[in-house]
Design a protein around this motif. Sequence first.
Motif, PDB file in Angstrom:
ATOM      1  N   TYR A 284       0.836  -1.190   0.000  1.00  0.00           N
ATOM      2  CA  TYR A 284       0.000   0.000   0.000  1.00  0.00           C
ATOM      3  C   TYR A 284       0.883   1.257   0.000  1.00  0.00           C
ATOM      4  CZ  TYR A 284      -4.101  -2.852   1.277  1.00  0.00           C
ATOM      5  OH  TYR A 284      -5.119  -3.765   1.290  1.00  0.00           O
ATOM      6  N   PRO A 285       0.390   2.368  -0.515  1.00  0.00           N
ATOM      7  CA  PRO A 285       1.176   3.614  -0.530  1.00  0.00           C
ATOM      8  C   PRO A 285       1.166   4.306   0.835  1.00  0.00           C
ATOM      9  CG  PRO A 285      -0.943   3.996  -1.559  1.00  0.00           C
ATOM     10  CD  PRO A 285      -0.895   2.527  -1.238  1.00  0.00           C
ATOM     11  N   TYR A 286       1.604   3.579   1.840  1.00  0.00           N
ATOM     12  CA  TYR A 286       1.591   4.073   3.212  1.00  0.00           C
ATOM     13  C   TYR A 286       3.031   4.343   3.681  1.00  0.00           C
ATOM     14  CZ  TYR A 286      -3.249   2.238   3.261  1.00  0.00           C
ATOM     15  OH  TYR A 286      -4.566   1.976   2.983  1.00  0.00           O
ATOM     16  N   ASP A 287       3.232   4.330   4.975  1.00  0.00           N
ATOM     17  CA  ASP A 287       4.528   4.650   5.556  1.00  0.00           C
ATOM     18  C   ASP A 287       5.600   3.679   5.079  1.00  0.00           C
ATOM     19  OD1 ASP A 287       6.632   4.360   7.912  1.00  0.00           O
ATOM     20  OD2 ASP A 287       5.665   6.317   8.146  1.00  0.00           O
ATOM     21  N   LEU A 288       6.775   4.223   4.735  1.00  0.00           N
ATOM     22  CA  LEU A 288       7.856   3.406   4.203  1.00  0.00           C
ATOM     23  C   LEU A 288       8.410   2.414   5.209  1.00  0.00           C
ATOM     24  CD1 LEU A 288       9.966   6.005   2.194  1.00  0.00           C
ATOM     25  CD2 LEU A 288       8.891   3.955   1.261  1.00  0.00           C
ATOM     26  N   PHE A 289       8.380   2.752   6.482  1.00  0.00           N
ATOM     27  CA  PHE A 289       9.157   1.974   7.447  1.00  0.00           C
ATOM     28  C   PHE A 289       8.316   1.275   8.512  1.00  0.00           C
ATOM     29  CE2 PHE A 289      12.043   5.455   6.049  1.00  0.00           C
ATOM     30  CZ  PHE A 289      12.908   4.654   5.320  1.00  0.00           C
ATOM     31  N   LYS A 290       7.065   1.652   8.691  1.00  0.00           N
ATOM     32  CA  LYS A 290       6.224   0.898   9.622  1.00  0.00           C
ATOM     33  C   LYS A 290       6.042  -0.514   9.078  1.00  0.00           C
ATOM     34  CE  LYS A 290       3.550   4.770  11.512  1.00  0.00           C
ATOM     35  NZ  LYS A 290       2.198   5.378  11.644  1.00  0.00           N
ATOM     36  N   VAL A 291       6.051  -1.491   9.970  1.00  0.00           N
ATOM     37  CA  VAL A 291       5.991  -2.876   9.529  1.00  0.00           C
ATOM     38  C   VAL A 291       4.936  -3.633  10.337  1.00  0.00           C
ATOM     39  CG1 VAL A 291       7.820  -3.628  11.103  1.00  0.00           C
ATOM     40  CG2 VAL A 291       7.379  -4.932   9.019  1.00  0.00           C
ATOM     41  N   GLY A 292       4.255  -4.552   9.670  1.00  0.00           N
ATOM     42  CA  GLY A 292       3.259  -5.382  10.347  1.00  0.00           C
ATOM     43  C   GLY A 292       1.882  -5.231   9.748  1.00  0.00           C
ATOM     44  N   ALA A 293       1.093  -6.269   9.867  1.00  0.00           N
ATOM     45  CA  ALA A 293      -0.269  -6.260   9.343  1.00  0.00           C
ATOM     46  C   ALA A 293      -1.098  -5.175  10.013  1.00  0.00           C
ATOM     47  CB  ALA A 293      -0.917  -7.631   9.570  1.00  0.00           C
ATOM     48  N   ALA A 294      -1.757  -4.363   9.182  1.00  0.00           N
ATOM     49  CA  ALA A 294      -2.649  -3.290   9.652  1.00  0.00           C
ATOM     50  C   ALA A 294      -1.930  -2.276  10.541  1.00  0.00           C
ATOM     51  CB  ALA A 294      -3.860  -3.875  10.385  1.00  0.00           C
ATOM     52  N   GLN A 295      -0.623  -2.065  10.293  1.00  0.00           N
ATOM     53  CA  GLN A 295       0.154  -1.113  11.087  1.00  0.00           C
ATOM     54  C   GLN A 295       0.422   0.190  10.351  1.00  0.00           C
ATOM     55  OE1 GLN A 295       0.895  -1.702  14.436  1.00  0.00           O
ATOM     56  NE2 GLN A 295      -0.539  -3.347  13.938  1.00  0.00           N
ATOM     57  N   GLY A 296      -0.142   0.338   9.145  1.00  0.00           N
ATOM     58  CA  GLY A 296      -0.016   1.599   8.438  1.00  0.00           C
ATOM     59  C   GLY A 296       1.220   1.736   7.589  1.00  0.00           C
ATOM     60  N   GLY A 297       1.921   0.616   7.328  1.00  0.00           N
ATOM     61  CA  GLY A 297       3.089   0.646   6.468  1.00  0.00           C
ATOM     62  C   GLY A 297       2.808   0.058   5.103  1.00  0.00           C
ATOM     63  N   LEU A 298       3.857  -0.045   4.285  1.00  0.00           N
ATOM     64  CA  LEU A 298       3.696  -0.620   2.956  1.00  0.00           C
ATOM     65  C   LEU A 298       3.049  -1.992   3.018  1.00  0.00           C
ATOM     66  CD1 LEU A 298       7.169   0.177   1.315  1.00  0.00           C
ATOM     67  CD2 LEU A 298       4.996   1.278   0.779  1.00  0.00           C
ATOM     68  N   ASP A 299       3.405  -2.778   4.015  1.00  0.00           N
ATOM     69  CA  ASP A 299       2.918  -4.154   4.141  1.00  0.00           C
ATOM     70  C   ASP A 299       1.672  -4.241   5.011  1.00  0.00           C
ATOM     71  OD1 ASP A 299       4.362  -3.503   6.503  1.00  0.00           O
ATOM     72  OD2 ASP A 299       4.526  -5.629   6.978  1.00  0.00           O
ATOM     73  N   SER A 300       0.894  -3.184   5.066  1.00  0.00           N
ATOM     74  CA  SER A 300      -0.247  -3.155   5.979  1.00  0.00           C
ATOM     75  C   SER A 300      -1.273  -4.240   5.666  1.00  0.00           C
ATOM     76  CB  SER A 300      -0.919  -1.772   5.939  1.00  0.00           C
ATOM     77  OG  SER A 300      -1.765  -1.596   7.053  1.00  0.00           O
ATOM     78  N   HIS A 301      -1.382  -4.648   4.398  1.00  0.00           N
ATOM     79  CA  HIS A 301      -2.262  -5.768   4.076  1.00  0.00           C
ATOM     80  C   HIS A 301      -1.737  -7.011   4.785  1.00  0.00           C
ATOM     81  CE1 HIS A 301      -4.605  -8.770   2.014  1.00  0.00           C
ATOM     82  NE2 HIS A 301      -5.256  -7.843   1.340  1.00  0.00           N
TER      83      HIS A 301
END
Length: 601
Positions: A367-384
């Motif tokens: 997702y086009p979210y925060d570059l460095f936040k990590v984890g499901a539904a944490q608001g980062g690229l890998d939020s999915h």
Amino acid sequence: MKHKNIPLILLILFSAVTYNLYAQQKYWNEHTQLTPWRFPLTADKAGLTYEDLTGDDTPDIIRAFVLDSIPVMWIDDDGDMRYDDLEGDTDNDCLLIDLNKDGIFGGPKDLCIDWVDTDEDGIADMQLVIYNGSADARCGYDWDSDFIIVIDIEKDDIKSFIDWNQLLPLCWEHSGHSNFFQDYHGNTLLLKMHSSSFRVADTRFNCENPFIFYDHDNDNLTEMSVRLMDIPHVRPCNGDTPHETFRKVSDEIDVVYSGRIPWASISWDVDNDNGQGNEFDFDMTVHFYGKGFDYSDQIHKFKNLRGLPEADRYIYDPRWRQMSELIYPDEKVAYNMIFRKGKWDYCWFVFDEDDDCNRWERVEFYYPYDLFKVGAAQGGLDSHKQADAAGDRGEFDQDNSGKGRLYLSPIDGKIHLFGAEWGAWRIDQNAKCFQGYGGLYPPGEKEQRLHKDPESFATVKYTDTDNNGFFDLIEYDLNGDRIFEERVSLLELNIDDSGMIYDTSEMKYEDVKALFDICTNGMWERGQDAIEVAGQYNLNTSWYSFWKQPHTPFERYSYGYWLNFYIYKDLCHLAELNKDTKMRKRLDKAYYSGNWKEVLK
């Protein structure tokens, strides 16, 4: 809706008689450690009962009990049932299972499987699986329910997988990494929704409408998929005013389909490396979202889809048995409709750079979210929650200016999304954040990723600073401290940032594979040129011998990139040791233009 049920007193008496007989003998594969592929044969032949609904002196109904007195009913939809049959057939009959033993078939907490032979060749061309949730599950998606229709395009007779020990559809069950029992392999089409059938306004529509799987080389494996979604109107739970469409339906209805596709994705196995142990391997996905397109004119009529009318009275809500048509874009038109009819707000792109994705339908999106936040539904690229924490490259065209087109960039030789304002690659060089087919499902821990999320990772960020559709700025955080320690601008180096544009709307699978071949060959050649340059400057590259021996096209792609990058960084280090700023600039221009001849002596 009227709830039509078997008289409970008869059911109780029947159950008491058959249970004692059942206890004496049961089906051989009941609750063994072997895969329960088939519906259990009866444990009591004398306990079978037959009904003739049509007055032709042949049975139309078989009643029985399975797995400790669970009532089942077979409906004969093709007139070939006989009085000595132990079960119905799986070409054109219907199986109803009263899971909660409330005397109602096809009701809450029940399972129904319907096979449809549309061309009457003795092999089912369709299968409907109705797994209803609780009557109390209202307002919103019911994740404990499934409404699944499989259309078997290639006629391999593989449909949905049912665990007959649990009497439960398991769409993710598989052997190895991705040899799914459900029919995701080859040429097949799937319609699916997480909702009870009795909560849907019009069962001719569906939510995932459809998933389409394409086998372009006839190896019975999937090289490409298209996923289209009708995001339905759902009755709100919080007292908010429901969508106006709910004025026209019963208060029992919670889901009304829009007849539009606002969500679309296309996935490719770009190197066609699927095979034993790697049955699914999508590498690249393009996704569109927006107003989409209307598909309500995509009506498909199916012979024999309408079940035996005389049996309707036994089913809680028989509307799914009363259909003669379904409405969805089929495998012949879906791809073109995305590009010809779709009105899209944005386009996203993802590439599986560590080649570890075995999802059955797509590479899961960043997702086009925060570059460095990590984890499901944490608001980062890998939020999915189904995305890899690291290892993929996501790019984002937030106004769809590029229309989903692709290009090869001089910045790194890779395939990129034309029109993307920015993108990021979370490097997982050795595929440690391996999700396999997605995690989250049994036998893994439910809703948990397969591997612990990393505390740090290297990140490469791409930006189009001059808004011409091509990336011209690249930034590196290689030590994982979330600070970009290096930035390189093609504009400042006077390097043309453009590349040949490839129009996906006109590309067949073979064209996409050919594009990856071009990319791979170019990447490998850049790596070989880098080795030659290193030799000219007496830089030992034997340290990288592992990368000099690729075994597959994707390894040529990956190893070529890393050879090129490592040697470039080593040469830069030498230039800096020698305080040779001119050499450093020449190296930058050679590497980022893809032309190592710039620095050959």
